[in-house]
Design an enzyme around this catalytic site. Structure first.
Site, PDB file in Angstrom:
ATOM      1  N   GLU A  68     -13.108  -1.266  11.939  1.00 47.91           N
ATOM      2  CA  GLU A  68     -13.290  -0.356  10.986  1.00 47.91           C
ATOM      3  C   GLU A  68     -14.162  -1.447   9.919  1.00 47.91           C
ATOM      4  OE1 GLU A  68      -9.460  -0.915   8.767  1.00 47.91           O
ATOM      5  OE2 GLU A  68      -9.457  -0.457   6.710  1.00 47.91           O
ATOM      6  N   ASP A 102      -8.677  -9.020   4.419  1.00 44.23           N
ATOM      7  CA  ASP A 102      -8.399  -7.161   5.085  1.00 44.23           C
ATOM      8  C   ASP A 102      -9.326  -7.162   5.914  1.00 44.23           C
ATOM      9  OD1 ASP A 102      -7.419  -5.386   6.003  1.00 44.23           O
ATOM     10  OD2 ASP A 102      -7.758  -3.633   4.715  1.00 44.23           O
ATOM     11  N   GLU A 153       0.535  -1.168  -0.007  1.00 54.87           N
ATOM     12  CA  GLU A 153      -0.110  -0.012   0.411  1.00 54.87           C
ATOM     13  C   GLU A 153       1.011   2.135  -0.140  1.00 54.87           C
ATOM     14  OE1 GLU A 153      -2.846  -1.205   3.493  1.00 54.87           O
ATOM     15  OE2 GLU A 153      -4.443  -1.719   2.203  1.00 54.87           O
TER      16      GLU A 153
HETATM   17  C1  GCU Z   1      -6.351  -1.695   5.516  1.00 58.34           C
HETATM   18  C2  GCU Z   1      -6.734  -0.482   6.547  1.00 58.34           C
HETATM   19  C3  GCU Z   1      -5.630   0.687   6.594  1.00 58.34           C
HETATM   20  C4  GCU Z   1      -3.808  -0.023   7.224  1.00 58.34           C
HETATM   21  C5  GCU Z   1      -3.988  -1.138   6.531  1.00 58.34           C
HETATM   22  C6  GCU Z   1      -2.802  -1.994   6.634  1.00 58.34           C
HETATM   23  O1  GCU Z   1      -5.793  -1.405   4.461  1.00 58.34           O
HETATM   24  O2  GCU Z   1      -7.304   0.020   5.495  1.00 58.34           O
HETATM   25  O3  GCU Z   1      -5.582   2.365   7.440  1.00 58.34           O
HETATM   26  O4  GCU Z   1      -2.752   0.976   6.864  1.00 58.34           O
HETATM   27  O5  GCU Z   1      -4.902  -2.253   6.200  1.00 58.34           O
HETATM   28  O6  GCU Z   1      -3.571  -2.849   8.525  1.00 58.34           O
HETATM   29  O7  GCU Z   1      -1.485  -1.954   6.634  1.00 58.34           O
END
Ligand code: GCU
Length: 843
Positions: free
Chosen positions: A411, A383, A302
Site C-alpha cells: 500500500e 500504518d 476509521e
Molecule cells: C489503512 C488502509 C485502509 C485500511 C486500514 C485498516 O489505513 O489505508 O484502507 O482499511 O489501513 O487496516 O483497517
C-alpha cells in the site's frame, strides 16, 4: 544441511504468466538421470477427496511428473510397501502398520519428512501437516536437492492467516479489492459470490505450500451483506474449495450488522437480543462451514462502528464474538488498529499522537479477553510505513494472545509498481527485543505465544491478490507472499535464503538468475526507503488519496495523524516523555530510555521520535537535510541499476515474465526520479537550505516544457508545486485538439538518451509522439491506469508523474525537437520536461 545442484546450461522455457507462482514444477535439467532413485509409487493414506492427504498424493504425482518426467501411480493403502512415497498422518501410518518409533513428537500442523534411498515418508501431526510435508519435499526436489535426510518441522505459531480486503461490490477504478493492485476480487463479482471458485482453489494451493492455514475472505471495512442466507451459501462454496488444502475460511464482521441487517434497534454487544442474533448467525455459518476459522473484527476505527457507541469496551466486543465461535473451536481476531481520526488536532496539541492510540485503548484491557481472542496488531504504531518502530502494544499485553499484522500488498510501499522485497523490513520488527521486564522479548517470541506462555498467537498477512494471473500484479511481488508464509512458519529464516528459494522455484536454477534477483530484491527496500522517506519520517506518499506518489505536504495539517511537523526550521515528531507526546514511554524501560534520548535513538528512527532542526547532525556527521538530499539521490540511482540487472537476465528466463517485469522496473526507475525531485524540492523550498552538492534545483540536462514553443498547449501550475520540475507543466488548450511543444536544440552532437517526463492521468488515453527534425523517435499512450494497477490519480501530481526514455538517439546541434500531444477527453496530454542525457547520466 542441503546441497543444491547447480546446472551450467538451461533451455529456454515457454512463456509463463505467473499463475502457478512458485509451484511450477519445471523440469530439472537431465531429469531422466534421476529416475532410478525415485520411488516407484505414491501411497496416500486417505482417499477422501476433501482430505489434504488426498491432495498431497495428487500434488506429489503432478510435481514428480513435472520435475522428473516420471509418472507415478497413487495408491491408498499398504503404507509399508517398498520404493514408495508414503504420505499421511502419523496416526494413519501407525494404523496401517507403519513403524513410528523414530518419529519425533510433532506439534499441530507439523510434519516429519524422511528420504532414505527410494523410501520417502511424509507424515503429518494432522492431515494438513502431511500436505505441508509433501509441498516441502517437492520444493526441495524442484530446487535440485535429491539428497537423503530426515527431520521434523513444526510451525512457530498456530495462527498463520491471510487477510484479503475484498469487497462484495466492485467499485472504483482499481477494482473491488481495497488496496489491491492485482485486479478485481478472485471471490466476488457484481455483488455476488462467484459460482466458479477455481481461482480460490488455486490460491489455497499456493498458500498451503507455504504453511498458511486460513484466509479471511472479505475487507476489514466490512458490511453486513455477507451474512444473508445466499451469501452464506456462497461462503460455503469458497470454504469447500479451500478445505482440500487445509485452508480454513475466516470472515470479517461489520459490528452494526444486528441493526443493519437484523432489523434490531441496537448493536450493543451486551444486549441480549444482539448476543442472540450473533449466536444465530454463527450457528448458521458453522452449519455450512463446520471448520470455519473464525472472525476478524475492526471496530471503532476509521468510521467503523463499535462498542463505544454503547459505552462498552473493546473487550466486551471481542468476547461477544469469541463466545459464539468457542463451541466450534473458532477464533476471534480483534484488530488493535483503533484510533479516532476525527479528534486529532495537530495545530492545537503538541502532545496529540495517533501512535499512542493502540496502547491507550488496549493496555487496560489486558487479561479481560477470552482465550480464543487474538488481538491483531499492525507491526508499527501507525500504518505499514516504510520504517516504523515495533508497536509497543506487543510489550503491553502480557495476558492476551497477540498476532502481528504484516502487509504483503504494498500500500505505502510502491503498490507493486515498485519492487520492494519486504522481509528485511519485517525482520527489523520480528527480531526486535522489547525487553519486557528486563528479559529477552523478541517480537517473534511474543506473537508465537512463547514469551508470555499464551495458547494462541501468530501472523496475519494482508495480501489482497486479484484476478491478474500474476496474483499481485507484478511477478517479483510474489516473493513477498512466499516469504510471508515461510516466515510465519519459521521467522528465523534469512531474507536472503527465502528469496533464493523463491527464485529457484519461480525462475529456475541458473545461479546467475538466482544471484541477480537476490541482489535486486535485497537492495530494493533500502532503495525505496531512501527515495521515499528517511530517518523515520515515514513514507511521504500522498496520504489523503491513493497512498502512492510523493506528497510530503499531505502528511500535516489534517486529522489523520501521520504528521511530520515540518516547518521552515525543523522536522519530526517529538515523541519523548519529557517534552513530547509520551509515546516513547509506552515501551519497557530499557527501550523507552533508548528512544527518549536523541543520542541513543538510531538515525533511521530519529524523526519518528524527535523534532529537530534540519541542521541537526546525525551520527554519520551529515545534517538531516543533507541526508535527505543524498539519500534521495542514492535511492533513485539504485533503482536505475535494477533495469540493467534485470536486462542481464534476457534469454535466461521466459520472455513473457522478462518483458512484463522489465516494463515495471523501467517505470520504477523513472518514478524514483519523480520521488527524488518532489521530496528534495519540497524540503529545499521549505527549509531554504541548499544542497551541498548543488544538485537540488539544478537540472542542467532538462528542457522545461513550459519554456518550449507551444501551439495548442499552455502552461499549467502544478499543485503541490514540487510535483513538477520548476513547478509548472503544460496541458493542451482544448480537450479535442492536439498540442505541439517544440525547441531548437543547442547541444554537443552525439548519442543521447531522451527522457520525457509527463503526467498520465486516470481519465483517458492521451497520446504523445516525439520527433527530431520531423522524424519520429517514438510514441506512447497514457495508459498506466490499465497496465500498472497502482491507485490512479485524476490530477497532475506525484502519482500521475512518470517518465519514458528513448535510448541511444543521435542528436545534432540545431535539431528541432517536437512533441505532439493528443488529449483524450479530459486527459490533456500533460508534459513536464525533456531530459537529453549523455549516455551514462540519469537526471
Ligand atoms: C489503512 C488502509 C485502509 C485500511 C486500514 C485498516 O489505513 O489505508 O484502507 O482499511 O489501513 O487496516 O483497517
Amino acid at each position: 544441511m542441503f546441497s543444491f545442484l547447480f546446472f551450467a546450461s538451461f533451455g529456454l522455457v515457454a512463456a509463463e504468466n505467473g499463475l502457478d507462482g512458485w509451484l511450477r514444477y519445471a523440469p530439472l535439467p537431465s531429469a531422466d538421470s534421476y529416475h532410478d532413485g525415485i520411488p516407484s509409487k505414491i501411497v496416500a493414506l486417505n482417499d477422501t477427496k476433501i482430505s489434504p492427504v488426498y491432495t498431497a498424493g495428487q500434488e506429489l504425482q503432478q510435481g514428480i511428473s513435472g520435475i522428473f518426467g516420471k509418472e507415478l501411480d497413487v495408491q491408498y493403502d499398504d503404507c509399508t510397501s517398498f520404493s514408495s512415497i508414503v504420505v499421511g498422518t502419523v496416526e494413519e501410518y501407525s494404523n496401517g502398520g507403519g513403524e513410528t518409533d523414530d518419529i519425533p513428537e510433532l506439534e499441530a500442523d507439523g510434519f516429519y519428512l524422511s528420504v532414505d534411498g527410494d523410501s520417502v515418508k511424509i507424515l503429518g501431526q494432522n492431515e494438513r501437516g502431511a500436505l505441508y510435508g509433501a509441498f516441502e519435499y517437492l520444493s526441495l526436489l524442484a530446487q535440485g536437492n535429491t539428497s537423503e535426510f530426515s527431520y521434523a518441522s513444526n510451525p512457530s505459531a498456530p495462527i498463520r492467516w491471510i487477510n484479503q480486503w475484498d469487497n462484495l461490490v466492485s467499485g472504483g477504478t482499481h477494482g473491488s479489492v481495497e488496496r489491491g493492485y492485482g485486479g478485481p476480487s478472485i471471490f466476488y463479482k457484481d455483488g455476488y459470490i462467484k459460482e466458479d471458485q477455481t481461482r480460490a482453489a488455486q490460491y489455497a494451493r499456493l498458500l498451503a505450500s507455504i504453511g498458511v492455514n486460513a484466509v479471511v475472505v472479505n475487507n476489514v471495512n466490512a458490511n453486513a451483506s455477507f451474512l444473508t442466507e445466499a451469501n452464506m451459501d456462497g461462503l460455503k462454496r469458497i470454504a469447500d474449495v479451500f478445505r482440500p488444502y487445509g485452508v480454513q475460511l475466516g470472515l470479517s464482521l461489520f459490528f452494526a450488522s444486528p441493526k443493519d441487517l437484523g432489523g434490531l434497534d441496537t448493536f450493543d454487544p451486551l444486549d441480549e437480543s444482539v448476543v442472540e442474533w450473533w449466536h444465530d448467525v454463527t450457528d448458521k455459518l458453522y452449519r455450512r462451514i463446520p471448520d470455519m476459522a473464525g472472525y476478524l473484527v475492526k471496530a471503532n476505527s476509521e468510521g467503523q462502528p463499535g462498542p463505544f457507541t454503547y459505552n462498552r469496551t473493546l473487550a466486551d466486543a471481542a468476547n461477544l464474538f469469541a463466545k459464539t465461535v468457542k463451541p466450534y473451536g473458532g477464533v476471534c481476531m480483534f484488530r488493535a488498529f483503533v484510533y479516532d481520526h476525527t479528534t486529532l488536532n495537530q495545530t492545537l496539541d503538541w502532545k496529540a499522537d495517533r501512535a499512542n492510540a493502540a496502547v491507550e485503548f488496549f493496555k487496560e484491557l489486558d487479561g479481560q479477553f477470552m482465550d480464543n481472542v487474538v488481538v491483531q496488531i499492525k507491526y508499527g504504531p501507525i500504518d505499514f510505513q516504510v520504517r516504523e518502530p515495533v508497536s509497543p502494544l506487543f510489550a503491553n499485553l502480557l495476558e492476551t494472545n497477540t498476532a502481528i499484522e504484516l502487509q504483503i500488498t504494498q500500500e505505502y510501499l510502491g503498490q507493486q509498481a515498485h519492487v520492494v522485497y519486504l522481509p528485511p523490513l519485517w525482520k527489523t520488527i520480528l527480531d526486535f527485543d522489547l525487553r519486557v521486564e528486563g528479559q529477552p522479548s523478541l517480537t517473534r517470541e511474543i506473537v508465537s505465544g512463547a514469551r508470555f506462555k499464551r495458547p494462541l498467537g501468530g501472523y496475519a498477512g494482508v495480501a489482497n491478490v486479484g484476478t491478474n494471473t500474476t496474483w499481485l500484479g507484478s511477478h517479483l511481488a510474489m516473493s513477498n507472499l512466499y516469504a510471508y508464509g515461510r516466515l510465519a512458519w519459521d521467522p528465523t529464516h534469512s531474507s536472503e535464503r527465502l528469496v533464493q528459494d523463491w527464485t529457484r522455484l519461480t525462475f529456475g536454477l541458473d545461479s546467475s538468475v538466482v544471484d541477480t534477483i537476490t541482489q535486486l530484491s535485497l537492495e530494493s527496500w533500502p532503495a525505496y526507503e531512501n527515495y521515499t522517506g528517511n530517518l523515520g519520517i515515514q513514507t511521504l506518499t500522498d496520504i489523503l488519496f491513493g497512498h502512492y506518489g510523493p506528497n510530503p505536504a499531505s502528511q500535516d495539517g489534517n486529522p489523520w495523524g501521520q504528521w511530520t511537523r515540518a516547518d521552515n526550521d525543523s522536522i519530526g515528531m517529538d515523541r519523548t516523555v519529557w517534552n513530547g507526546t509520551g509515546f516513547a514511554g509506552q515501551y519497557p524501560a530499557e527501550v523507552a530510555a533508548m528512544y527518549e534520548d536523541i543520542e541513543t535513538t538510531p538515525d533511521d528512527l530519529l524523526l519518528w521520535f524527535h523534532h529537530v532542526p534540519y541542521t541537526q547532525r546525525l551520527k554519520s556527521g551529515k545534517t538531516v537535510i543533507q541526508h535527505f538530499y543524498d539519500a534521495h539521490y542514492a535511492g533513485s540511482a539504485t533503482a536505475q541499476t535494477f533495469v540493467s540487472l534485470w536486462e542481464s537476465l534476457k534469454g535466461k528466463i521466459d520472455d513473457q515474465r522478462y518483458e512484463e517485469q522489465l516494463f515495471r522496473l523501467k517505470y520504477q526507475a523513472g518514478h524514483s526520479l519523480v520521488w527524488r525531485d518532489a521530496v528534495n524540492g519540497f524540503y529545499h523550498s521549505l527549509s531554504g537550505i541548499a544542497d551541498e552538492k548543488g544538485r537540488v534545483g539544478n537540472y542542467s540536462w532538462r528542457i522545461e516544457a513550459e519554456n518550449m514553443t507551444l501551439e495548442g498547449y499552455e502552461p499549467y501550475s502544478v499543485h503541490p508545486p514540487s510535483m513538477a520540475s520548476e513547478t509548472r507543466a503544460i496541458v493542451t488548450s482544448s480537450n479535442s485538439t492536439q498540442g505541439t511543444a517544440s525547441a531548437v536544440l543547442s547541444v554537443k552532437p552525439g548519442t543521447y538518451n531522451l527522457a520525457v517526463n509527463y503526467f498520465d492521468l486516470a481519465i483517458g488515453r492521451s497520446k504523445w509522439e516525439v520527433f527530431l527534425n520531423e522524424e519520429s523517435v517514438g510514441s506512447w499512450e497514457g495508459d498506466s491506469e490499465y497496465v500498472l494497477g497502482h491507485a490512479p490519480s485524476f490530477y497532475l501530481d506525484g502519482t500521475s508523474a512518470t517518465r519514458i526514455t528513448f535510448e541511444n538517439v543521435e542528436v545534432g546541434n540545431g535539431d528541432l525537437l517536437k512533441i505532439v500531444g493528443v488529449p483524450d477527453g479530459e486527459e490533456p496530454a500533460p508534459l513536464d520536461y525533456v531530459s537529453l542525457l549523455p549516455v551514462g547520466i540519469v537526471d
